[in-house]
Design a protein around this motif. Sequence first.
Motif, PDB file in Angstrom:
ATOM      1  N   ASN A 117       0.830  -1.211   0.000  1.00 37.91           N
ATOM      2  CA  ASN A 117       0.000   0.000   0.000  1.00 37.91           C
ATOM      3  C   ASN A 117       0.864   1.260   0.000  1.00 37.91           C
ATOM      4  N   ARG A 118       1.955   1.225   0.754  1.00 40.07           N
ATOM      5  CA  ARG A 118       2.885   2.361   0.772  1.00 40.07           C
ATOM      6  C   ARG A 118       3.437   2.607  -0.627  1.00 40.07           C
ATOM      7  N   PHE A 119       3.873   1.533  -1.257  1.00 36.57           N
ATOM      8  CA  PHE A 119       4.477   1.636  -2.581  1.00 36.57           C
ATOM      9  C   PHE A 119       3.476   2.199  -3.583  1.00 36.57           C
ATOM     10  N   MET A 120       2.258   1.654  -3.598  1.00 43.13           N
ATOM     11  CA  MET A 120       1.265   2.083  -4.585  1.00 43.13           C
ATOM     12  C   MET A 120       0.839   3.526  -4.376  1.00 43.13           C
ATOM     13  N   LYS A 121       0.794   3.952  -3.131  1.00 46.34           N
ATOM     14  CA  LYS A 121       0.425   5.339  -2.828  1.00 46.34           C
ATOM     15  C   LYS A 121       1.534   6.300  -3.235  1.00 46.34           C
ATOM     16  N   LYS A 122       2.782   5.907  -2.979  1.00 43.87           N
ATOM     17  CA  LYS A 122       3.913   6.790  -3.264  1.00 43.87           C
ATOM     18  C   LYS A 122       4.288   6.789  -4.737  1.00 43.87           C
TER      19      LYS A 122
END
Length: 285
Positions: A247-252
């Motif tokens: 989720n962090r990766f996809m948001k960033k």
Amino acid sequence: MRKLLTVITSVILLSSCKQTDTKNIQNKETTKKDSIKIENSSQTVQSNSDLLEQFSKNKNEVIHKLKTLSNKEANALYEKYSEENTALVQQIAEKEAGVLDKFYYEDEANKKAVKLLGEKLSKHQLEFSEIGEGYVEIDPVHDFYYQIFKDYVTNDYKDYLYLVSEESKSLYSADAGLVISFKDLGDRIISWENFMTKYPDSNLIASVKEQYKNYQMDYLVGQDNTPTAERATDENYIYPENIQEFNRFMKKYPKSPTVPLINLFMENFKNENIFDLLRAEQDKL
């Protein structure tokens, strides 16, 4: 991670040999002093000290030669030198196999032998690489090639060598598991995506993409001892910490080509053919 430079360099040679004209380099090798001669397994070497001296001699000759070359010629010299240097370092490791095999022994005699060898290697910009499962190798220091070539090669090679030198500061995986965090691995993926976007026509693209895909697969599925999902029970699930990282990766990085792969994995991780599904999607990249 120290294997990375060796693997990528080997593929580079295959992908770029038709594109890089090395005749200019050969034409400039008019004297014996200017040529680079790497000791190989067919030559008789009296001692490991001879090999270490040859290692440093080759480095100094390369540094001297680079001052006479164009950027593209420097690229070709890097490829040739790194391949031959890898073979030479392997010879050094073979000569010191007795010490390396006892690297973790606690008796004073072996600890002293390891210490003395480490000091000797350090003088030649070489060091121990602990790769797990009790194995130890010898490698150039992490920024060895970057420091030699950064002022002479083209920008794509310079950036490539910098990224590799940064990644080589720490071990990537050992004992069938990742050593770095999944967050750090995600950031590595982005670094190489940026590289490929910046240099789409680089001779390095094919080999970089191969390693990039390996990073993606490790990021999504993990390795044997650091998996991203529980599959040993009937209630298969992705570990919460990996969901958080995805989720962090996809948001960033919402525009990253890796995002569709993350979604594919999260939707199909229970599928026995998940590896094949991911590889098929990677082939579209």
